[in-house]
Design a protein around this motif. Structure first.
Motif, PDB file in Angstrom:
ATOM      1  N   TRP A 191      29.798  27.962  51.167  1.00  0.00           N
ATOM      2  CA  TRP A 191      30.354  29.225  50.105  1.00  0.00           C
ATOM      3  C   TRP A 191      30.123  30.299  50.761  1.00  0.00           C
ATOM      4  CZ3 TRP A 191      26.975  26.281  45.903  1.00  0.00           C
ATOM      5  CH2 TRP A 191      27.604  25.225  45.495  1.00  0.00           C
ATOM      6  N   GLU A 192      28.923  30.701  51.558  1.00  0.00           N
ATOM      7  CA  GLU A 192      28.598  31.998  52.062  1.00  0.00           C
ATOM      8  C   GLU A 192      29.473  31.995  53.555  1.00  0.00           C
ATOM      9  OE1 GLU A 192      24.536  32.439  52.152  1.00  0.00           O
ATOM     10  OE2 GLU A 192      24.327  32.603  50.076  1.00  0.00           O
ATOM     11  N   HIS A 193      30.236  30.934  54.246  1.00  0.00           N
ATOM     12  CA  HIS A 193      30.665  31.001  55.138  1.00  0.00           C
ATOM     13  C   HIS A 193      29.837  31.208  56.230  1.00  0.00           C
ATOM     14  CE1 HIS A 193      34.397  30.631  53.070  1.00  0.00           C
ATOM     15  NE2 HIS A 193      34.155  31.777  52.338  1.00  0.00           N
ATOM     16  N   ARG A 194      28.742  30.422  56.448  1.00  0.00           N
ATOM     17  CA  ARG A 194      28.018  30.720  57.567  1.00  0.00           C
ATOM     18  C   ARG A 194      28.394  30.397  58.851  1.00  0.00           C
ATOM     19  NH1 ARG A 194      22.170  30.248  56.588  1.00  0.00           N
ATOM     20  NH2 ARG A 194      22.092  30.492  58.665  1.00  0.00           N
ATOM     21  N   ARG A 195      27.897  31.163  59.981  1.00  0.00           N
ATOM     22  CA  ARG A 195      28.555  31.418  61.141  1.00  0.00           C
ATOM     23  C   ARG A 195      27.711  29.904  61.846  1.00  0.00           C
ATOM     24  NH1 ARG A 195      31.020  34.999  64.467  1.00  0.00           N
ATOM     25  NH2 ARG A 195      30.420  35.109  66.838  1.00  0.00           N
ATOM     26  N   VAL A 196      28.511  29.275  62.636  1.00  0.00           N
ATOM     27  CA  VAL A 196      28.103  28.056  63.418  1.00  0.00           C
ATOM     28  C   VAL A 196      28.563  27.948  64.731  1.00  0.00           C
ATOM     29  CG1 VAL A 196      27.719  26.863  61.379  1.00  0.00           C
ATOM     30  CG2 VAL A 196      29.851  26.658  62.567  1.00  0.00           C
ATOM     31  N   ILE A 197      28.136  27.065  65.671  1.00  0.00           N
ATOM     32  CA  ILE A 197      28.439  26.927  66.874  1.00  0.00           C
ATOM     33  C   ILE A 197      28.583  25.211  66.735  1.00  0.00           C
ATOM     34  CG2 ILE A 197      26.092  26.851  67.934  1.00  0.00           C
ATOM     35  CD1 ILE A 197      27.927  27.606  70.617  1.00  0.00           C
ATOM     36  N   VAL A 198      29.702  24.946  67.180  1.00  0.00           N
ATOM     37  CA  VAL A 198      30.089  23.363  67.282  1.00  0.00           C
ATOM     38  C   VAL A 198      30.107  22.915  68.736  1.00  0.00           C
ATOM     39  CG1 VAL A 198      31.535  21.619  66.539  1.00  0.00           C
ATOM     40  CG2 VAL A 198      31.233  23.516  64.888  1.00  0.00           C
ATOM     41  N   ARG A 199      29.677  21.848  69.105  1.00  0.00           N
ATOM     42  CA  ARG A 199      29.761  21.391  70.526  1.00  0.00           C
ATOM     43  C   ARG A 199      30.268  20.030  70.396  1.00  0.00           C
ATOM     44  NH1 ARG A 199      24.536  23.574  70.319  1.00  0.00           N
ATOM     45  NH2 ARG A 199      24.438  25.712  71.480  1.00  0.00           N
ATOM     46  N   GLY A 200      31.196  19.675  71.396  1.00  0.00           N
ATOM     47  CA  GLY A 200      31.633  18.334  71.285  1.00  0.00           C
ATOM     48  C   GLY A 200      32.772  18.216  72.218  1.00  0.00           C
ATOM     49  N   ARG A 201      33.654  17.194  72.070  1.00  0.00           N
ATOM     50  CA  ARG A 201      34.801  17.158  72.885  1.00  0.00           C
ATOM     51  C   ARG A 201      36.038  17.943  72.103  1.00  0.00           C
ATOM     52  NH1 ARG A 201      36.267  14.100  77.096  1.00  0.00           N
ATOM     53  NH2 ARG A 201      34.339  13.189  76.973  1.00  0.00           N
TER      54      ARG A 201
END
Length: 255
Positions: A191-201
């Motif tokens: 809901w608060e649109h948290r900032r994330v880093i996504v790692r993967g393929r």
């Protein structure tokens, strides 16, 4: 040494911007011997997982070519010309090249193996009368804000808004990552649109646009907590009142 540089180039085809391969040890004795290591360019990145994925991709590709099978992920990529250079040297003066990725048995390229590999690369497959581009994929990471929780083609997934392109991007979750994600986040984060880093393929479509991510890790980027007292400066305007300071700032006498 050019054999070594081409191995580095194959690894860099799977490159993550946060990881770089460097020489760790070299000997000029016969046989020539080189050791390399992956170095993280970002303190928060676990180089071990990314380096293993890169080594596995290259090792599998070389083994498939040596066995007479064309790797699906090599179609229309620079890996073809790089691998051909590597194998051709074993037909032109280099008796053997041994590559130990520390995953399974070392790969030894002899003139016999090199000949088979060259024939495999030169008869790259086509789809019927027409040759289609194979969607590109690579190990990497994207940064964005959480947008939605749902499914992507029946796979549990989260949707993020990618920071650089503002693109809405689905990131598929493995069963293991689903459990970790439940522990690490809440609906409030979405809901608060948290900032994330996504790692993967990272998977790209046939036009080269980022399509979706098979995620292996999701990390929240915490915003630093700053209180008013941390930024308050009672001496900022000097001996001037606020209105006098603003008037002088507007007319350009201070600033």
């Amino acid at each position: 040494m050019r054999q070594v540089l081409d191995i580095f180039e194959l690894l860099e085809a799977e490159k993550d911007p946060a990881v770089e391969w460097k020489l760790a040890k070299a000997t000029t004795n016969s046989p020539f011997h080189i050791e390399a290591e992956a170095v993280s360019l970002q303190p928060a990145v676990d180089v071990t997982v990314i380096a293993r994925a890169q080594k596995l991709a290259v090792a599998n590709g070389l083994r498939e070519v040596a066995d007479g099978r064309f790797p699906d992920t090599w179609e229309r990529t620079s890996r073809i010309s790089t691998a051909k250079r590597l194998f051709l040297r074993n037909l032109n003066g280099i008796g053997a090249t041994t590559i130990d990725f520390e995953i399974g048995e070392p790969i030894t390229v002899t003139p016999t193996v090199a000949g088979q590999a060259i024939r495999t690369l030169e008869r790259r497959p086509t789809d019927g009368l027409y040759e289609f581009r194979t969607p590109k994929q690579q190990i990497g990471s994207v940064v964005g804000t959480l947008s939605e929780l749902g499914t992507h083609w029946s796979h549990p997934a989260i949707k993020i808004v990618e920071a650089r392109s503002n693109q809405h991007l689905w990131c598929r979750l493995t069963p293991e990552l689903m459990v970790q994600f439940e522990d690490r986040t809440s609906f409030k984060d979405i809901w608060e649109h948290r900032r994330v880093i996504v790692r993967g393929r990272l998977r790209y479509d046939d036009r080269g646009a980022l399509s979706y991510v098979n995620a292996t890790d999701i990390e929240k980027i915490d915003r630093p907590t700053v209180s008013t007292s941390d930024i308050l400066d009672p001496e900022f305007t000097g001996d001037l009142s606020i209105s006098e300071y603003l008037n002088r700032f507007r007319d350009g006498s201070i600033g």
